[in-house]
Enzyme design. Sequence first.
Site, PDB file in Angstrom:
ATOM      1  N   CYS A 187     -20.058  -8.787   6.705  1.00  5.39           N
ATOM      2  CA  CYS A 187     -20.625  -9.643   5.658  1.00  5.39           C
ATOM      3  C   CYS A 187     -19.801  -9.639   4.383  1.00  5.39           C
ATOM      4  O   CYS A 187     -19.802 -10.605   3.637  1.00  5.39           O
ATOM      5  CB  CYS A 187     -22.040  -9.200   5.349  1.00  5.39           C
ATOM      6  SG  CYS A 187     -22.921  -8.711   6.824  1.00  5.39           S
TER       7      CYS A 187
ATOM      8  N   ALA B  56       2.214  -4.737  -8.269  1.00  5.37           N
ATOM      9  CA  ALA B  56       1.953  -3.785  -9.356  1.00  5.37           C
ATOM     10  C   ALA B  56       0.527  -3.242  -9.339  1.00  5.37           C
ATOM     11  O   ALA B  56       0.309  -2.078  -9.642  1.00  5.37           O
ATOM     12  CB  ALA B  56       2.231  -4.459 -10.695  1.00  5.37           C
ATOM     13  N   HIS B  57      -0.438  -4.090  -8.960  1.00  7.22           N
ATOM     14  CA  HIS B  57      -1.820  -3.653  -9.190  1.00  7.22           C
ATOM     15  C   HIS B  57      -2.311  -2.610  -8.184  1.00  7.22           C
ATOM     16  O   HIS B  57      -3.373  -2.043  -8.367  1.00  7.22           O
ATOM     17  CB  HIS B  57      -2.778  -4.850  -9.320  1.00  7.22           C
ATOM     18  CG  HIS B  57      -3.176  -5.531  -8.057  1.00  7.22           C
ATOM     19  ND1 HIS B  57      -4.347  -5.248  -7.399  1.00  7.22           N
ATOM     20  CD2 HIS B  57      -2.574  -6.509  -7.339  1.00  7.22           C
ATOM     21  CE1 HIS B  57      -4.456  -6.046  -6.334  1.00  7.22           C
ATOM     22  NE2 HIS B  57      -3.392  -6.807  -6.275  1.00  7.22           N
TER      23      HIS B  57
ATOM     24  N   GLN C 247       0.815  -1.227   0.000  1.00 11.13           N
ATOM     25  CA  GLN C 247       0.000   0.000   0.000  1.00 11.13           C
ATOM     26  C   GLN C 247       0.843   1.270   0.000  1.00 11.13           C
ATOM     27  O   GLN C 247       0.406   2.306  -0.490  1.00 11.13           O
ATOM     28  CB  GLN C 247      -0.924   0.030   1.224  1.00 11.13           C
ATOM     29  CG  GLN C 247      -2.026  -1.003   1.200  1.00 11.13           C
ATOM     30  CD  GLN C 247      -3.093  -0.747   0.149  1.00 11.13           C
ATOM     31  OE1 GLN C 247      -3.276   0.381  -0.324  1.00 11.13           O
ATOM     32  NE2 GLN C 247      -3.817  -1.780  -0.232  1.00 11.13           N
TER      33      GLN C 247
ATOM     34  N   THR D  47       8.954 -19.604 -15.762  1.00  7.76           N
ATOM     35  CA  THR D  47       9.245 -18.579 -16.765  1.00  7.76           C
ATOM     36  C   THR D  47       8.655 -17.254 -16.300  1.00  7.76           C
ATOM     37  O   THR D  47       7.496 -17.196 -15.899  1.00  7.76           O
ATOM     38  CB  THR D  47       8.666 -18.993 -18.134  1.00  7.76           C
ATOM     39  OG1 THR D  47       9.201 -20.275 -18.456  1.00  7.76           O
ATOM     40  CG2 THR D  47       9.021 -17.989 -19.213  1.00  7.76           C
TER      41      THR D  47
HETATM   42  C1  LIG Z   1      -3.209  -6.006  -1.894  1.00 10.91           C
HETATM   43  C2  LIG Z   1      -2.313  -6.314  -0.761  1.00 10.91           C
HETATM   44  C3  LIG Z   1      -1.640  -7.535  -0.675  1.00 10.91           C
HETATM   45  C4  LIG Z   1      -1.861  -8.639  -1.677  1.00 10.91           C
HETATM   46  O1  LIG Z   1      -1.298  -8.318  -2.908  1.00 10.91           O
HETATM   47  P1  LIG Z   1      -1.567  -9.211  -4.212  1.00 10.91           P
HETATM   48  O2  LIG Z   1      -0.610  -8.670  -5.216  1.00 10.91           O
HETATM   49  O3  LIG Z   1      -2.996  -8.983  -4.563  1.00 10.91           O
HETATM   50  O4  LIG Z   1      -1.274 -10.631  -3.866  1.00 10.91           O
HETATM   51  C5  LIG Z   1      -0.799  -7.736   0.385  1.00 10.91           C
HETATM   52  N1  LIG Z   1      -0.620  -6.794   1.323  1.00 10.91           N
HETATM   53  C6  LIG Z   1      -1.243  -5.616   1.287  1.00 10.91           C
HETATM   54  C7  LIG Z   1      -1.000  -4.605   2.343  1.00 10.91           C
HETATM   55  C8  LIG Z   1      -2.120  -5.340   0.241  1.00 10.91           C
HETATM   56  O5  LIG Z   1      -2.754  -4.170   0.219  1.00 10.91           O
END
Ligand SMILES: *Cc1c(COP(=O)(O)O)cnc(C)c1O
Length: 398
Positions: free
Chosen positions: A330, A205-206, A184, A242
């Site tokens: 929930c 990356a995301h 984060q 890979t």
């Molecule tokens: C999103 C997140 C993860 C998990 O990351 P992924 O790439 O989705 O496996 C781990 N730790 C924190 C603090 C995150 O916000």
Amino acid sequence: MKKMNVYLDNAATTKTDRISIKEMISTLNQNYGNPSSMHEKGRESSDALEKSRKIIADSIGAASEEIIFTSGATEANNLAILGVSRKIRKNNPQKNHLITTKIEHHSIINPCKALENEGFKVTYLNVDKQGFIDLKELKKTITKNTILVSIIHGNNEIGTIQDIKSISHICHEKEVLFHTDAAQSYTKTYLNVKTQSLDLVSLNAHKIHGPKGIGALYIKKGVQIEKLMFGGSQERKIRPGTENLPGIAGFSKSAEIAFKKYRENQKNMTALRDYMIKELLKTDATMLNGPVGNTRLCNNINISFLGIEGEAIMMRLDLEGVAVSTGSACSSQSLQPSHVLMAIGRNHEQAHGSLRITISKYTTKKEADYAIQKIKEVVQSLRALSPLKIPTKTRCKQ
Ligand SMILES: *Cc1c(COP(=O)(O)O)cnc(C)c1O
């Protein structure tokens, strides 16, 4: 008010940068060779791979050899926690203790639980009302058998940014390794493995406008680690398979884009964050979860609306085109509210009424205003239906 689509769930994932998508497409088209192959196509891919590795390494003050690409932060966290603990205990069976916190992501908590099943001992540190660990408590908790301390850098629910420099200092005084989950915080606050003296860092990356399914673990030179999977000798024989080159190219492009405008993005997001917090706290019977100021992630807003369910607010907002998240039960398949909100001392009502709003560099003032307006309307309408008495004109103490 005309309906808008406003995405405010950037802690869950982010919109992919257009330039990163282009980079990924061109990598798929041109660098389809296997980076391990000895021919020209392979060498081209290997060059592209190393170029990306250097960008990620430079962005946190690391050397290229210290970056291992993984499938994301979950895998990076698993590799750090399981890989280091098993390796060290194998060499010294007395070493069997880990320290983490009660506010970690599940990809830290669950590997720690797995280690407990293997006979390791794990201490889960308490945090204060704003989510900070107590450095003195950390110091006291470290024993001669402690292997690793793992503490999340920027919290994904309440935005608390821990003082990782002081934490690593304490760990190193006692000759214990320090890992931080920076999924984060990466690109949003200061992170440097040299000046902050970090041993292991998880990235992905995301969360930085890159593709899903790619991340990295920084492993400081000399830190011993056991691999989790068995296969080829890719990624310094630590992570076989890979390499996901299109993902890696998208990852490094997003990092490049983010750091080019690091200060500007941080300044804009902080101002918008504080504006939204100020406006939303004008609603009766609300409380902010997490700290204020520069120890809070610049994109995180987490507010409890007492007397109603965060889940209900979220679903009503969804109908209005606003995407947010909640620490209510929930949403999370289990019936327990967020472990993070419970750890900062929120009661069930407060935790269930929580709404997490996470902005990005793409969020505009207009979108923020639309979301604020819709949140106020939804909260008012749900409270009108609620059997619980909401104390009017109450503002909760933090
Ligand atoms: C999103 C997140 C993860 C998990 O990351 P992924 O790439 O989705 O496996 C781990 N730790 C924190 C603090 C995150 O916000």
